[in-house]
Motif scaffolding. Structure first.
Motif, PDB file in Angstrom:
ATOM      1  N   ASP A 231       0.834  -1.205   0.000  1.00 18.58           N
ATOM      2  CA  ASP A 231       0.000   0.000   0.000  1.00 18.58           C
ATOM      3  C   ASP A 231       0.868   1.254   0.000  1.00 18.58           C
ATOM      4  O   ASP A 231       0.598   2.221  -0.733  1.00 18.58           O
ATOM      5  N   ALA A 232       1.906   1.251   0.838  1.00 13.28           N
ATOM      6  CA  ALA A 232       2.788   2.413   0.908  1.00 13.28           C
ATOM      7  C   ALA A 232       3.559   2.605  -0.401  1.00 13.28           C
ATOM      8  O   ALA A 232       3.788   3.737  -0.842  1.00 13.28           O
ATOM      9  N   HIS A 233       3.936   1.507  -1.025  1.00 12.47           N
ATOM     10  CA  HIS A 233       4.679   1.581  -2.279  1.00 12.47           C
ATOM     11  C   HIS A 233       3.810   2.174  -3.387  1.00 12.47           C
ATOM     12  O   HIS A 233       4.249   3.064  -4.141  1.00 12.47           O
ATOM     13  N   ILE A 234       2.573   1.717  -3.479  1.00 12.21           N
ATOM     14  CA  ILE A 234       1.645   2.265  -4.475  1.00 12.21           C
ATOM     15  C   ILE A 234       1.422   3.755  -4.228  1.00 12.21           C
ATOM     16  O   ILE A 234       1.401   4.565  -5.165  1.00 12.21           O
ATOM     17  N   TRP A 235       1.274   4.123  -2.969  1.00 10.34           N
ATOM     18  CA  TRP A 235       1.058   5.528  -2.611  1.00 10.34           C
ATOM     19  C   TRP A 235       2.263   6.373  -3.006  1.00 10.34           C
ATOM     20  O   TRP A 235       2.113   7.444  -3.613  1.00 10.34           O
ATOM     21  N   GLN A 236       3.460   5.902  -2.687  1.00  8.70           N
ATOM     22  CA  GLN A 236       4.665   6.640  -3.080  1.00  8.70           C
ATOM     23  C   GLN A 236       4.734   6.856  -4.590  1.00  8.70           C
ATOM     24  O   GLN A 236       5.044   7.952  -5.063  1.00  8.70           O
ATOM     25  N   ARG A 237       4.462   5.793  -5.329  1.00  8.05           N
ATOM     26  CA  ARG A 237       4.549   5.890  -6.792  1.00  8.05           C
ATOM     27  C   ARG A 237       3.517   6.885  -7.328  1.00  8.05           C
ATOM     28  O   ARG A 237       3.785   7.602  -8.300  1.00  8.05           O
ATOM     29  N   SER A 238       2.359   6.934  -6.691  1.00  6.70           N
ATOM     30  CA  SER A 238       1.336   7.892  -7.091  1.00  6.70           C
ATOM     31  C   SER A 238       1.789   9.330  -6.810  1.00  6.70           C
ATOM     32  O   SER A 238       1.647  10.216  -7.666  1.00  6.70           O
ATOM     33  N   LEU A 239       2.349   9.553  -5.623  1.00  9.11           N
ATOM     34  CA  LEU A 239       2.857  10.886  -5.281  1.00  9.11           C
ATOM     35  C   LEU A 239       3.971  11.311  -6.233  1.00  9.11           C
ATOM     36  O   LEU A 239       4.035  12.477  -6.664  1.00  9.11           O
ATOM     37  N   LEU A 240       4.853  10.378  -6.566  1.00 11.53           N
ATOM     38  CA  LEU A 240       5.945  10.664  -7.494  1.00 11.53           C
ATOM     39  C   LEU A 240       5.400  11.043  -8.865  1.00 11.53           C
ATOM     40  O   LEU A 240       5.805  12.057  -9.455  1.00 11.53           O
ATOM     41  N   ALA A 241       4.464  10.236  -9.375  1.00 11.03           N
ATOM     42  CA  ALA A 241       3.905  10.499 -10.710  1.00 11.03           C
ATOM     43  C   ALA A 241       3.217  11.858 -10.764  1.00 11.03           C
ATOM     44  O   ALA A 241       3.343  12.595 -11.762  1.00 11.03           O
TER      45      ALA A 241
END
Length: 219
Positions: free
Chosen positions: A20-30
């Motif tokens: 969940d945290a990894h998906i969230w990070q990738r979303s924030l990055l994008a």
């Protein structure tokens, strides 16, 4: 007149599954690649037990069979070798646009180390850097691991500080691929230390080192 501090949204969370945290990070990055004017973010949290491998990590540093073990393992896009996350370890994920700071990855890694070193200093402990390695050591034992990914000068992944975890999970790997330097937790120097108190120390040190105004928000 001093320029205003850069804003950085701060999420101070409890436990969150690694995926969940990894998906969230990738979303924030994008989002920030799409719109670099968006504010920076710092996430502090803990994970349930999980092993992660950097993008170029060597499986030989695992002491178990990936195909037959029941351990949760993820290969992700950060640098570095295998590491272990679990409750009692504070993990920090800064999503920073380095164009606001310095476009220098070595500088950024040293700044993350400096955050941890300042936290340790607040407890009267002297954190060390070791030449040729990334992370922070206490009396020759590694207490903080660092692994990052940067895209278009925007960061993800970050640091993990062993506060008071069950350290047995580290016995199943060669942490960070360093066989001759043991890992440790702050609880070995400060019995009774808690993640809650350390989180506030990390936030304070992070704001000082990166010269930002942390704005705590709920998720």
């Amino acid at each position: 007149m001093q320029p205003p501090l850069k804003r950085c949204f701060f999420y101070n969370l409890r436990q969150m599954p690694y995926t969940d945290a990894h998906i969230w990070q990738r979303s924030l990055l994008a989002e920030r690649i799409q719109d670099p004017s968006l504010d920076d973010v710092l996430i502090l949290l803990e994970h349930p037990p999980v092993y992660t491998l950097g993008q170029g990590a060597t499986p030989e540093f695992l002491k178990f069979d990936l195909d037959t073990s029941n351990f949760e393992v993820h290969r992700v896009e950060r640098g570095g070798e295998v590491t272990y996350h679990c409750p009692g370890q504070v993990v920090g994920y800064p999503i920073l646009n380095l164009q606001r700071y310095r476009k220098d990855l070595h500088w950024y890694l040293r700044q993350l180390e400096e955050v941890i070193i300042r936290v340790l200093a607040g407890y009267g402990l002297i954190g060390d850097r070791l030449t040729g390695f990334t992370g922070v050591w206490l009396e020759g034992r590694k207490v903080a691991a660092i692994g990052i990914k940067v895209s278009r000068w925007i960061t993800m992944h970050g640091f993990a500080l062993n506060v008071c975890p069950d350290m047995t999970g580290f016995q199943h790997i060669v942490p960070c691929g360093i066989a001759d330097k043991p890992v440790a937790s702050l609880a070995e120097w400060i019995p009774g230390i808690s993640c809650d108190e350390v989180r506030s120390q990390i936030a304070r040190a992070f704001a000082e080192v990166f010269d930002v105004d942390l704005i705590e928000v709920a998720r």
